[in-house]
Write a protein that holds these residues in place. Structure first.
Motif, PDB file in Angstrom:
ATOM      1  N   SER A  86       0.831  -1.198   0.000  1.00  0.00           N
ATOM      2  CA  SER A  86       0.000   0.000   0.000  1.00  0.00           C
ATOM      3  C   SER A  86       0.869   1.253   0.000  1.00  0.00           C
ATOM      4  O   SER A  86       0.587   2.243  -0.686  1.00  0.00           O
ATOM      5  N   GLY A  89       2.181   1.924  -3.299  1.00  0.00           N
ATOM      6  CA  GLY A  89       1.158   2.430  -4.205  1.00  0.00           C
ATOM      7  C   GLY A  89       0.917   1.488  -5.367  1.00  0.00           C
ATOM      8  O   GLY A  89       1.823   0.949  -5.969  1.00  0.00           O
ATOM      9  N   GLY A  90      -0.352   1.254  -5.658  1.00  0.00           N
ATOM     10  CA  GLY A  90      -0.733   0.479  -6.837  1.00  0.00           C
ATOM     11  C   GLY A  90      -0.800  -1.001  -6.604  1.00  0.00           C
ATOM     12  O   GLY A  90      -1.780  -1.645  -6.940  1.00  0.00           O
ATOM     13  N   GLY A  93      -3.671  -2.591  -4.886  1.00  0.00           N
ATOM     14  CA  GLY A  93      -4.950  -2.504  -5.573  1.00  0.00           C
ATOM     15  C   GLY A  93      -5.217  -3.661  -6.499  1.00  0.00           C
ATOM     16  O   GLY A  93      -6.128  -3.590  -7.320  1.00  0.00           O
ATOM     17  N   HIS A 119     -15.234   0.156  -7.231  1.00  0.00           N
ATOM     18  CA  HIS A 119     -13.883   0.252  -6.666  1.00  0.00           C
ATOM     19  C   HIS A 119     -12.851   0.288  -7.801  1.00  0.00           C
ATOM     20  O   HIS A 119     -12.094  -0.666  -7.997  1.00  0.00           O
ATOM     21  N   GLU A 121     -10.122   1.614  -8.006  1.00  0.00           N
ATOM     22  CA  GLU A 121      -8.732   1.569  -7.540  1.00  0.00           C
ATOM     23  C   GLU A 121      -8.212   0.147  -7.404  1.00  0.00           C
ATOM     24  O   GLU A 121      -7.014  -0.073  -7.202  1.00  0.00           O
ATOM     25  N   ILE A 122      -9.108  -0.849  -7.513  1.00  0.00           N
ATOM     26  CA  ILE A 122      -8.717  -2.251  -7.372  1.00  0.00           C
ATOM     27  C   ILE A 122      -8.774  -2.935  -8.725  1.00  0.00           C
ATOM     28  O   ILE A 122      -9.806  -2.933  -9.393  1.00  0.00           O
ATOM     29  N   LYS A 280      -8.979  -4.951   0.915  1.00  0.00           N
ATOM     30  CA  LYS A 280      -9.512  -5.367  -0.387  1.00  0.00           C
ATOM     31  C   LYS A 280     -10.291  -6.678  -0.268  1.00  0.00           C
ATOM     32  O   LYS A 280     -11.284  -6.883  -0.980  1.00  0.00           O
TER      33      LYS A 280
END
Length: 299
Positions: A86, A89-90, A93, A119, A121-122, A280
């Motif tokens: 996390s 970043g990325g 997801g 969502h 971002e996932i 998630k």
């Protein structure tokens, strides 16, 4: 606060060895020698003050102390990994889902876009292999499984029953004057006619299955392919009712009977218990339970 922690290299080696139940496999995963793995395990055992493994000829077995520590160590590393990804970043997801082809091609493919829209971002990917996934060793987050709902090390959530019933195209049914009683099914080819589900369903319908009256259709080896064949008018298929409701709604298939066959197996959403707090996974679990709530029968 001063954390009371074990030597971190040693606990990392221990977690891998406990997961594999094998020092050699742990060494391969970590890029170490087997001797180095053994040294780190010995170091940790000295700090703990108790043996963590029982050494046997070609394997190692966790002691009671080792098993308790292993469960918590795997969870801790899982949470740390998620936090690290996390922060980068990325990567956090990405949600990987293991499921069988029939579920993926019917129920999942028709709805997964809704989760993606909610969502964005996932990034979701599906693994449709029929093999039994080991969530402690493979890079997969969630699985859809068929069974009784009990798998060691996994948390399971009931989705819906796997009951089954004959289905066929409306055009084929009309061509033989309709399918109104179980015996009418002998007027059309039965796809996968040697499948025990046919015997079970006829019995549930109060009728004896008569192989001598069957018009054999192709046996295609998977429910997904037999459903495609049934839609094309090649015969009647025995299908999991809850997976084909949209096909019935839009007229691709008809379900002539309310009678259901059952083998007491159901569909479950599963994931490693050690990863139960990952955001998630919680998001997808809650979404799946909401999407399938209409298919669950109480009592």
């Amino acid at each position: 606060m001063a954390w009371q922690l074990p030597p971190l290299p040693a606990i990392r080696v221990f977690e891998a060895a406990a997961r594999w139940r094998n020092f050699t496999r742990a060494a391969e995963e970590l890029g170490m020698t087997q001797a180095a793995v053994s040294y780190q395990i010995k170091l940790l055992e000295e700090r703990v003050g108790a043996p963590l493994f029982t050494r046997k000829a070609r394997q190692v077995v966790l002691t009671e102390t080792g098993a308790a520590l292993a469960a918590q160590a795997t969870q801790a590393f899982s949470l740390l990994s998620e936090a690290y990804q996390s922060a980068r970043g990325g990567a956090a997801g990405h949600l990987s889902i293991s499921t069988m082809q029939t579920f993926a091609s019917n129920w999942m493919s028709e709805r997964l876009g809704l989760f993606q829209q909610a969502h964005p971002e996932i990034i979701v990917t599906l693994d449709t292999s029929s093999r039994l996934v080991d969530f402690t060793k493979e890079d997969l987050d969630i699985g859809i499984r068929i069974g009784a709902g009990e798998w060691p090390g996994l948390t399971s959530h009931f989705l819906f029953k796997g009951d089954y019933t004959p289905m066929l195209s409306p055009r084929l049914a009309e061509s033989v004057g309709g399918i109104r009683q179980p015996a009418d099914l002998y007027k059309v080819p039965l796809l996968g006619h040697t499948d025990p589900w046919w015997v079970n369903w006829f019995k549930a319908a109060g009728s004896e299955f008569r192989p001598d009256l069957v018009r054999p259709g192709p046996t295609l080896g998977a429910q997904f392919y037999e459903a495609v064949s049934a839609i094309a008018g090649q015969g009647a298929a025995i299908l999991t009712s809850n997976l084909y409701q949209s096909h019935i709604a839009d007229g691709r298939l008809i379900q002539p009977f309310k009678t259901m066959g059952t083998d007491d197996h159901s569909y479950w959403l599963v994931y490693a218990t050690s990863r139960r707090n990952m955001p998630k996974i919680k998001l997808f679990k809650d979404w799946m339970l909401e999407q399938t709530k209409g298919l669950r029968v109480e009592g």
